[in-house]
Enzyme design. Structure first.
Site, mmCIF file in Angstrom:
data_model
loop_
_atom_site.group_PDB
_atom_site.id
_atom_site.type_symbol
_atom_site.label_atom_id
_atom_site.label_comp_id
_atom_site.label_asym_id
_atom_site.label_seq_id
_atom_site.Cartn_x
_atom_site.Cartn_y
_atom_site.Cartn_z
ATOM 1 N N LYS A 128 39.439 28.377 40.044
ATOM 2 C CA LYS A 128 38.379 29.394 40.128
ATOM 3 C C LYS A 128 38.059 29.762 41.579
ATOM 4 O O LYS A 128 37.913 30.939 41.910
ATOM 5 C CB LYS A 128 37.118 28.886 39.435
ATOM 6 N N GLU A 133 22.983 34.740 44.190
ATOM 7 C CA GLU A 133 24.104 35.623 43.898
ATOM 8 C C GLU A 133 23.589 36.911 43.280
ATOM 9 O O GLU A 133 22.463 36.985 42.780
ATOM 10 C CB GLU A 133 25.107 34.952 42.954
ATOM 11 N N GLU A 143 40.085 39.788 34.225
ATOM 12 C CA GLU A 143 38.786 39.970 33.583
ATOM 13 C C GLU A 143 37.741 40.328 34.633
ATOM 14 O O GLU A 143 37.669 39.705 35.695
ATOM 15 C CB GLU A 143 38.392 38.714 32.824
ATOM 16 N N GLU A 194 38.035 36.347 36.531
ATOM 17 C CA GLU A 194 39.185 35.452 36.513
ATOM 18 C C GLU A 194 40.404 36.225 36.043
ATOM 19 O O GLU A 194 40.289 37.344 35.544
ATOM 20 C CB GLU A 194 38.933 34.258 35.588
ATOM 21 N N ASN A 233 43.724 35.767 33.499
ATOM 22 C CA ASN A 233 44.398 35.002 32.450
ATOM 23 C C ASN A 233 45.896 35.279 32.560
ATOM 24 O O ASN A 233 46.338 36.407 32.341
ATOM 25 C CB ASN A 233 43.888 35.392 31.068
ATOM 26 N N PHE A 252 26.531 30.865 11.445
ATOM 27 C CA PHE A 252 27.901 30.885 11.970
ATOM 28 C C PHE A 252 28.530 29.495 11.998
ATOM 29 O O PHE A 252 29.360 29.190 12.846
ATOM 30 C CB PHE A 252 27.946 31.507 13.371
#
Length: 675
Positions: free
Chosen positions: A116, A200, A275, A292, A294, A352
């Site tokens: 990351k 941030e 992403e 990130e 993928n 769920f």
């Protein structure tokens, strides 16, 4: 080109890769665990090799077993699908060491993008937008103000050791920072013993948008437009679409070029996805930031295939074999709109909760998708494509991901693609376990979804109290009453024809009273092939229902209704357009008497802690005689790779513990009994 490839995965993605390989004339090898011995992908492949027991750690995650399978079958390359070993650098390196091609990106790219911190550094060096922020010692309020002004408001001040929502403060102005910084420090110190704070950029109305990248080993790298994946639950994507209703052509170009620059920085080839998080509150579309990358095929890749006509799996195979991409960036177009819904084995009506078990009935709206060209292949049949890896009579196992299928639709417009989703979901028959078909249908119809005003908070904001079915409008209510009466009448007619016991055949020229969901009664009157509800105007009714049918299509006036039908004692269960409805149909004189019946009160189950789903009871934290408080953790169950903490609903004393840690539990099985 390869003559034989091995698919190091299972389920729908293994089926998906096999279909493309077969069209390319490439033989395939499936690897499987004991739980998947009879799975469709094993039967589809030309050869299959057993890996080991059901747990992935003993089968699909053992790289050495997959390499042994390649050697035993002569497979020249491995497609990893997604998940499992698809982004494991050591796996790609091990394949290369054994002279086996990896149908994916180079190992160095997987390693760089898997870290990351390193990936964000690379993104910054490549000129990709990253979320502005400051991680380090912020000594006092003045420094906090200076940092916040540099980042730009709003900002989020977070305790470095924070969690659970503590030690967080949102600041829209300098005044907010001055008032809140010391408060955040104190909260961090009091709650976590650590007063460090970092700041941030806070992304307003966050949208999750991703760019599909495709590159070859000759250095050509393209972006294949974007996908919107903002509708998520617990950070798990539920709905994906391409293109995004938010992204403009200028924004698409800016995003795409930045993502290509990032891919080029690590010499990327094969398919990959970058992403991004995007501020929906910024009308300029310039506030997009790298999250990130993928380094694999994404679950939602079919929507990109549908609007571009490009088979991503085919291109991955060709690139791995050393071929150059046969098209350029100028060749990448957007044709229509595509939406994908993930059909999961989870029960939205019960919070769920994961649902495992046998598929006693599985009838998708189309029989998968063919391989003969873009219209019937990548877009499916009549704009509907189903990617699945299950079968009727098969079992959805607790060992793997709960996804049953991916339902993909294509239309000329976004509304057309969404309408096709609703119609296809109405026709999707799944029985034997809980599933989310009603839930995703409700999303497709939701006014906010149709408007395109999406954020990652959509589900939490629109269903704060859970899901209870899509709402009924007046017209659908009347149509369901008419359909229920038609079904009941058909059964009466059949009964009257059985040996003449009820005086001979009945006709449709009579009246019924229909009570929907235990509420208002509706009077339905038939006149040959016409119907009226509650004294309204007569409309044409066309429906060839035969007693025993589970799925019917009825035409009422100018409306078509696709309804799943099931008998439930004296009631009929009708499922359509994102909700289940119970209807009781009575002759008028019986309905009059029924109003005087005493309502049956359901039994009190509050003295029991019941298993909410099938699964493994991994921990039991109470003993007989122990007093518990409301909200106290009682037990932990594991299902679908997730742990679920079960808590006491009220204060009480444990009377008995019929279950023990290690037991496999059925739904509603008693775990603890209270006095």
């Amino acid at each position: 080109m390869f003559s034989k490839i091995l698919i190091a995965n299972r389920g729908e993605i293994a089926c998906r890769v096999i279909k493309t390989a077969r069209r390319m004339g490439i033989k395939t090898v499936a690897v499987y665990s004991d739980a998947d011995a009879r799975a469709p992908f094993v039967k589809m492949a030309d050869e299959s090799v057993r890996l080991g027991p059901a747990p992935a750690s003993e089968s699909y995650l053992k790289a050495e077993l997959i390499i042994d399978a390649c050697k035993a079958t002569g497979a020249e390359a491995v497609h990893p699908g997604y998940g499992f070993l698809s982004e494991r650098t050591s796996f790609a390196e091990a394949l290369a060491a054994n002279g086996i091609a990896f149908i994916g990106p180079p190992a160095n790219a997987i390693a760089a993008m898997g870290d990351k911190i390193e990936s964000k550094k690379l993104a910054m060096q490549a000129g990709v937008n990253v979320v502005p922020g400051f991680v380090g010692e912020i000594e006092d309020t003045e420094l906090a103000v200076r940092i916040s002004n540099e980042i730009g408001y709003p900002v989020m001040m977070k305790a470095s050791a924070g969690g659970g929502g503590k030690g967080m403060r949102l600041a829209y102005t300098e005044k907010d920072v001055r008032e809140g910084f010391e408060s955040v420090k104190r909260e961090g110190l009091n709650s976590f013993g650590d007063d460090r704070v970092f700041i941030e950029k806070f992304i307003l109305d966050p949208r999750h948008i991703e760019i599909q990248i495709l590159g070859d080993q000759q250095g050509n790298i393209l972006y294949l437009n974007e996908r919107e994946c903002s509708i998520q639950r617990r950070h798990q994507k539920v709905v994906e679409e391409a293109p995004s209703p938010f992204v403009t052509p200028a924004m698409r170009k800016a995003m795409g070029e930045q993502c290509v620059a990032l891919a080029r920085a690590v010499a990327y080839y094969s398919a990959g996805t970058v992403e991004l998080i995007v501020s929906g509150a910024d009308p300029t579309g310039e506030s997009f930031y790298f999250l990130e990358m993928n380094t694999r095929l994404q679950v939602e890749h079919p929507v990109t295939e549908a609007i571009t006509g490009i088979d991503l799996v085919e291109q991955m195979i060709r690139v791995a074999a050393g071929e150059a991409l046969p098209f350029t960036q100028d060749d990448i177009k957007i044709d229509g709109w595509s939406i994908e819904n993930r059909v999961y084995a989870e029960d939205p009506y019960r919070g769920f909760l994961p649902s495992t078990g046998r598929l006693t009935r599985y009838r998708p709206p189309v029989k998968g998708w063919t391989d003969d060209g873009a219209e019937n292949g990548r877009r499916g049949v009549a704009g509907v494509r189903v990617d699945d890896g299950v079968y009727e009579g098969g079992e959805v196992s607790m060992f793997y991901d709960p996804m049953i299928a991916k339902l993909v639709t294509w239309g000329r417009t976004r509304d057309e693609a969404a309408d096709r989703q609703v119609a296809a979901l109405d026709a999707f028959e799944i029985e034997g376990l809980g599933h989310n078909v009603d839930f995703v249908s409700a999303i497709m119809q939701h006014p906010r979804f149709r408007s395109g005003e999406l954020t990652t908070g959509f589900i939490a904001e629109e269903y704060p109290d859970g899901f209870h079915g899509a709402p009924l409008d007046e017209q659908l209510t009347g149509d369901l009453a008419a359909i229920a009466a038609l079904i009941a009448t058909a059964h009466e007619v059949r009964a009257g024809q059985v040996d003449g016991q009820l005086g001979g055949p009945l006709t449709l020229r009579h009246e019924h009273v229909v009570r929907l969901d235990g509420g208002v009664e509706h009077r339905v009157r038939f006149n040959i092939d016409r119907v009226s509800v509650d004294g309204g105007r007569e409309e044409q009714l066309d429906c060839d229902y035969i007693p025993g049918q589970r799925l019917i299509e009825a035409r009422i006036g100018d409306r078509t209704r696709i309804v799943k039908v099931a008998r439930d004692k004296a009631n009929w269960k009708l499922t359509t357009r994102g909700a289940q409805h119970r209807a009781i149909v009575l002759p008028p004189h019986v309905a009059e008497l029924a109003r005087h019946m005493i309502e049956k009160v359901p039994p009190d189950l509050s003295k029991f802690l019941l298993a909410p789903m099938p699964g493994l009871l991994t921990r039991l934290d109470v003993q007989v005689g122990e007093k518990v408080e409301a909200g106290q953790p009682i037990a932990v169950m594991e299902a679908m790779k997730m742990e679920n903490i079960l808590r006491a609903e009220k204060t009480g004393t444990v009377k008995a513990t019929p279950a023990s840690a290690g037991d496999s539990m059925a739904v509603d099985q008693v775990i603890v009994e209270f006095e």
